[in-house]
Scaffold this motif. Structure first.
Motif, PDB file in Angstrom:
ATOM      1  N   ARG A 255      39.958  -1.317  65.571  1.00  0.00           N
ATOM      2  CA  ARG A 255      41.267  -1.096  64.732  1.00  0.00           C
ATOM      3  C   ARG A 255      41.367  -0.263  63.443  1.00  0.00           C
ATOM      4  NH1 ARG A 255      45.194  -6.358  64.835  1.00  0.00           N
ATOM      5  NH2 ARG A 255      45.662  -5.639  67.094  1.00  0.00           N
ATOM      6  N   ASP A 256      40.133  -0.302  62.894  1.00  0.00           N
ATOM      7  CA  ASP A 256      39.984   0.381  61.529  1.00  0.00           C
ATOM      8  C   ASP A 256      40.050   1.823  61.550  1.00  0.00           C
ATOM      9  OD1 ASP A 256      37.437   1.115  62.640  1.00  0.00           O
ATOM     10  OD2 ASP A 256      36.408  -0.160  61.109  1.00  0.00           O
ATOM     11  N   LYS A 257      40.220   2.543  62.817  1.00  0.00           N
ATOM     12  CA  LYS A 257      40.455   3.780  63.378  1.00  0.00           C
ATOM     13  C   LYS A 257      39.193   4.811  63.221  1.00  0.00           C
ATOM     14  CE  LYS A 257      44.671   3.605  60.381  1.00  0.00           C
ATOM     15  NZ  LYS A 257      45.431   3.824  59.212  1.00  0.00           N
ATOM     16  N   THR A 258      38.121   3.899  63.405  1.00  0.00           N
ATOM     17  CA  THR A 258      36.902   4.769  63.343  1.00  0.00           C
ATOM     18  C   THR A 258      36.133   4.397  64.621  1.00  0.00           C
ATOM     19  OG1 THR A 258      35.568   3.132  62.219  1.00  0.00           O
ATOM     20  CG2 THR A 258      36.592   4.752  60.763  1.00  0.00           C
TER      21      THR A 258
ATOM     22  N   ASP B 116      19.191   0.955  61.469  1.00  0.00           N
ATOM     23  CA  ASP B 116      20.302   1.036  61.002  1.00  0.00           C
ATOM     24  C   ASP B 116      21.504   0.506  62.122  1.00  0.00           C
ATOM     25  OD1 ASP B 116      19.265   1.913  58.659  1.00  0.00           O
ATOM     26  OD2 ASP B 116      19.484   4.131  59.354  1.00  0.00           O
ATOM     27  N   ASP B 117      22.575  -0.263  61.481  1.00  0.00           N
ATOM     28  CA  ASP B 117      23.301  -0.471  62.306  1.00  0.00           C
ATOM     29  C   ASP B 117      24.654   0.804  62.928  1.00  0.00           C
ATOM     30  OD1 ASP B 117      23.108  -3.151  61.760  1.00  0.00           O
ATOM     31  OD2 ASP B 117      24.771  -3.393  60.063  1.00  0.00           O
ATOM     32  N   PHE B 118      24.346   1.865  62.285  1.00  0.00           N
ATOM     33  CA  PHE B 118      25.058   2.740  63.074  1.00  0.00           C
ATOM     34  C   PHE B 118      24.252   4.355  62.460  1.00  0.00           C
ATOM     35  CE2 PHE B 118      27.941   1.853  59.636  1.00  0.00           C
ATOM     36  CZ  PHE B 118      28.063   3.043  58.902  1.00  0.00           C
ATOM     37  N   VAL B 119      23.995   5.077  63.256  1.00  0.00           N
ATOM     38  CA  VAL B 119      23.834   6.514  62.731  1.00  0.00           C
ATOM     39  C   VAL B 119      24.882   7.483  62.559  1.00  0.00           C
ATOM     40  CG1 VAL B 119      21.610   6.066  64.038  1.00  0.00           C
ATOM     41  CG2 VAL B 119      23.491   7.058  65.273  1.00  0.00           C
ATOM     42  N   ASN B 120      26.010   7.349  63.135  1.00  0.00           N
ATOM     43  CA  ASN B 120      27.097   8.482  62.840  1.00  0.00           C
ATOM     44  C   ASN B 120      28.455   7.598  62.838  1.00  0.00           C
ATOM     45  OD1 ASN B 120      26.676  11.068  62.059  1.00  0.00           O
ATOM     46  ND2 ASN B 120      26.022  11.570  64.444  1.00  0.00           N
ATOM     47  N   LYS B 121      29.329   8.254  61.767  1.00  0.00           N
ATOM     48  CA  LYS B 121      30.636   7.539  61.673  1.00  0.00           C
ATOM     49  C   LYS B 121      31.581   8.672  62.138  1.00  0.00           C
ATOM     50  CE  LYS B 121      33.800   4.637  58.858  1.00  0.00           C
ATOM     51  NZ  LYS B 121      33.788   4.042  57.420  1.00  0.00           N
ATOM     52  N   LEU B 122      32.489   8.447  63.019  1.00  0.00           N
ATOM     53  CA  LEU B 122      33.572   9.621  63.340  1.00  0.00           C
ATOM     54  C   LEU B 122      34.978   9.217  63.078  1.00  0.00           C
ATOM     55  CD1 LEU B 122      31.984   9.998  67.207  1.00  0.00           C
ATOM     56  CD2 LEU B 122      31.337  11.048  64.970  1.00  0.00           C
ATOM     57  N   PRO B 123      35.505   9.741  62.065  1.00  0.00           N
ATOM     58  CA  PRO B 123      36.845   9.497  61.685  1.00  0.00           C
ATOM     59  C   PRO B 123      37.695  10.616  62.339  1.00  0.00           C
ATOM     60  CG  PRO B 123      35.778  10.637  60.052  1.00  0.00           C
ATOM     61  CD  PRO B 123      34.774  10.587  61.042  1.00  0.00           C
ATOM     62  N   GLY B 124      38.776  10.408  62.506  1.00  0.00           N
ATOM     63  CA  GLY B 124      39.856  11.195  62.923  1.00  0.00           C
ATOM     64  C   GLY B 124      41.080  10.764  63.641  1.00  0.00           C
ATOM     65  N   HIS B 125      41.026   9.540  64.151  1.00  0.00           N
ATOM     66  CA  HIS B 125      42.219   8.940  64.927  1.00  0.00           C
ATOM     67  C   HIS B 125      42.963   8.281  63.446  1.00  0.00           C
ATOM     68  CE1 HIS B 125      41.688   9.210  69.216  1.00  0.00           C
ATOM     69  NE2 HIS B 125      40.353   9.081  68.905  1.00  0.00           N
TER      70      HIS B 125
END
Length: 516
Positions: free
Chosen positions: A310-313, A323-332
């Protein structure tokens, strides 16, 4: 069918026969032994005078019989030794044709025309525009055809009902036409889809929330369901129910997703965390953070796990990395509620409450394709297992449409207005068909044939929106969940080898049980 009688008229003048050469001609016409002379021949007649006739009179009788020196009348018909059958007594009414009215001298040409007429009638039917030859003696009127003096018209060579009049009927490629006398293959009957679920499970506390994904079916035939703050596993082979985890009173399950292979289950929570569980040991393996709000969408690609919030990512996570994540995809611009990796694991499709459909590749941090045609939230997403790059997406209440895209050519293929909110889509891996589940206002399940998008079946039974959908590993059975707190199992797709065999996943048992 033979030709009419063709009489042969002999013309002596054309053959070079004349009275002056009668003697030599008659001799040549007689085939006598070498030791016998023509003068030794005698002819006896019934009359008394003939017995005492001279040799000259005998010679005249022989010449008369042989036709030597005689010019026949033009109206006289002389038959040779060639046998040509007469068709004057033939019953042409049997074949819906009549003998020719032409003169006898044109009989041979008319015979070939009659044969051509009959052949055309047999091949292309009696209504192919060919008029049968008519004679004055046998008019083609209704009374003449049904006269008590004539035989009934049986038309033994006419294929009126079996053959469609088409010029393509002789084509070896078919065109849906068949040759006379050839039995076509039986028409393929439409596949029947059972209209009732073969099993119903009570699912207390199954949330009625459009943006959540609380049901998933593993490759090991294990169904995971998020009920309230707990996750339950239902074994489709044994119908055994196992409680996997309990998040506590302060949290809720928002999404579940099985790894493509193995027994690992990802659980998205309301507080933004992501838990990885080993279902075979009922043990939590890892907890990942990164989202600020609830995690409502999950999608696996080998060891890569994508989560939408729901945080749009969208976060790309490699469960092998620290690591908890390797990429963050913003856009929505609003909550991400739909995520699906393509079958080749090269493209990720995401749908959001901003009415947008995005396509990402494995390494991009910005969408490579953007589709903005939907007018409501895009939760329903499905990649075709039959056509590379074909993607289906469905819109919410204000949209009601299923749209098809070709991500290879970046084109919009087609659109189907379903008349109600599209909640989920799943494609059959066995046949080129797909299932959609719907909410307002009919709460139905529809089986579609692609690409015609003709309806194979419409299934009803849920009394609330059909918000959850998963497909069995054999590709034959689907399970649907709704806010009416039930899970319903339907046999909708055929097996890869037979379209009539039933799924072996509890298909023999019908009943209503409780999942917890």
């Amino acid at each position: 069918m033979g030709d009419p009688v063709t009489p042969i008229k002999e013309n002596r003048s054309e053959m070079g026969v004349n009275p002056s050469s009668s003697s030599s001609t008659s001799s040549s016409l007689l085939n006598l032994p070498s030791n016998m002379s023509r003068s030794s021949l005698s002819l006896e007649t019934p009359s008394s005078s003939s017995s005492s006739s001279s040799p000259s009179s005998s010679r005249s009788h022989i010449d008369r019989l042989l036709g030597v020196g005689i010019n026949p009348s033009p109206s006289r018909t002389i038959y040779s030794d060639r046998f040509i059958p007469s068709r004057s007594a033939s019953n042409f009414a049997l074949f819906d044709i009549s003998p020719s009215s032409n003169s006898s001298s044109e009989g041979r040409e008319d015979g070939s025309g009659t044969y051509a007429t009959l052949l055309r009638t047999v091949l292309f039917g009696p209504d192919s525009g060919v008029v049968s030859p008519i004679t004055p003696e046998k008019p083609a009127g209704f009374k003449a055809r049904h006269s008590p003096l004539t035989h009934p018209n049986r038309n033994i060579f006419r294929y009126k009902t079996e053959t469609r009049r088409s010029l393509y009927s002789l084509s070896p490629f078919g065109f849906d036409d068949t040759l006379p006398g050839v039995n076509p293959s039986p028409a393929k009957t439409p596949r029947k889809v059972p209209r009732s679920p073969y099993k119903v499970l009570d699912a207390p506390a199954l949330q009625d929330d459009f943006y959540l994904n609380l049901v998933d079916w593993s490759s090991h035939n294990m169904l995971a369901v998020g009920l309230g703050n707990c996750v339950y596993l239902w074994n489709a082979c044994s119908s055994k129910v196992t409680k996997l985890c309990d998040l506590g009173m302060d949290d809720n399950v928002c999404s579940v997703g099985w790894a493509q292979r193995g027994t690992h289950l990802a659980v998205g929570t309301n507080d933004g965390k992501l838990q990885i569980w080993d279902a075979s040991r009922c043990k939590r393996v890892r907890t990942m953070e990164g989202h600020q709000l609830r995690v409502g969408a999950l999608a696996w690609s080998s060891s890569l796990l994508s989560s939408g919030s729901r945080d749009k990512t969208i976060l790309q996570r490699d469960i092998r990395a620290q690591d908890d994540f390797v990429n963050k995809l913003p856009g929505h611009k609003s909550e991400v509620c739909g995520l699906k990796w393509s079958y080749d694991n090269r493209q990720l499709a995401s749908g959001g409450n901003d009415n947008r459909l995005f396509v990402w590749n494995q390494h991009s941090t910005q969408p490579v394709l953007k589709y903005c045609e939907h007018t409501a939230a895009v939760k329903a997403i499905a990649w075709s297992p039959h056509f590379h790059g074909v993607l289906a997406s469905g819109g919410g209440t204000a949209d009601r449409c299923i749209r098809f895209w070709n991500t290879t050519t970046n084109s919009h293929l087609s659109c189907m207005d379903t008349g109600s909110q599209v909640c989920n889509l799943v494609w059959s891996k066995n046949v080129n068909e797909l299932v959609s589940t719907h909410g307002y206002s009919q709460n139905q399940i529809i089986v579609w044939r692609y690409p015609t998008m003709s309806k194979l079946a419409t299934l009803t039974g849920h009394t609330y929106r059909v918000l959850y959908l998963a497909i069995s590993p054999d590709g034959q059975t689907i399970v649907t969940g709704a806010g009416d707190e039930t899970l319903r199992f339907w046999n909708v797709f055929p097996s890869p080898k037979s379209q009539n065999s039933d799924s072996d996943i509890g298909a023999s048992s019908f009943g209503r049980t409780q999942i917890r």
